[in-house]
Enzyme design. Structure first.
Site: not given
Length: 73
Positions: A7-9
């Site tokens: 995932a990327t925040l």
């Protein structure tokens, strides 16, 4: 990052206040180092984690005190 699993925040902060990039960048770095960069559960981070501060300048009053208040939150 909390268990990234690929995932990327992304975080985008927006304001109508006046602000110049040269003045806001150090402020954002200090705030992000204490909050955004402090989240870690499994020790992993994403190479694409991003926090942005966008200041549109619609409210014309300049107040350093207001920007510094962001650090106190």
């Amino acid at each position: 990052m909390i268990h990234p699993d690929m995932a990327t925040l992304l975080a985008v902060l927006t304001t109508d206040a006046v602000g110049e990039p040269a003045g806001l960048q150090p402020l954002l770095r200090r705030v992000a180092d204490r909050s955004f960069n402090a989240i870690s559960v499994d020790g992993d981070t994403s190479t694409n984690d991003t926090v942005l501060l966008l200041a549109g300048g619609r409210v014309r009053r300049r107040s350093v005190a207001r920007w510094r208040a962001l650090e106190d939150v």
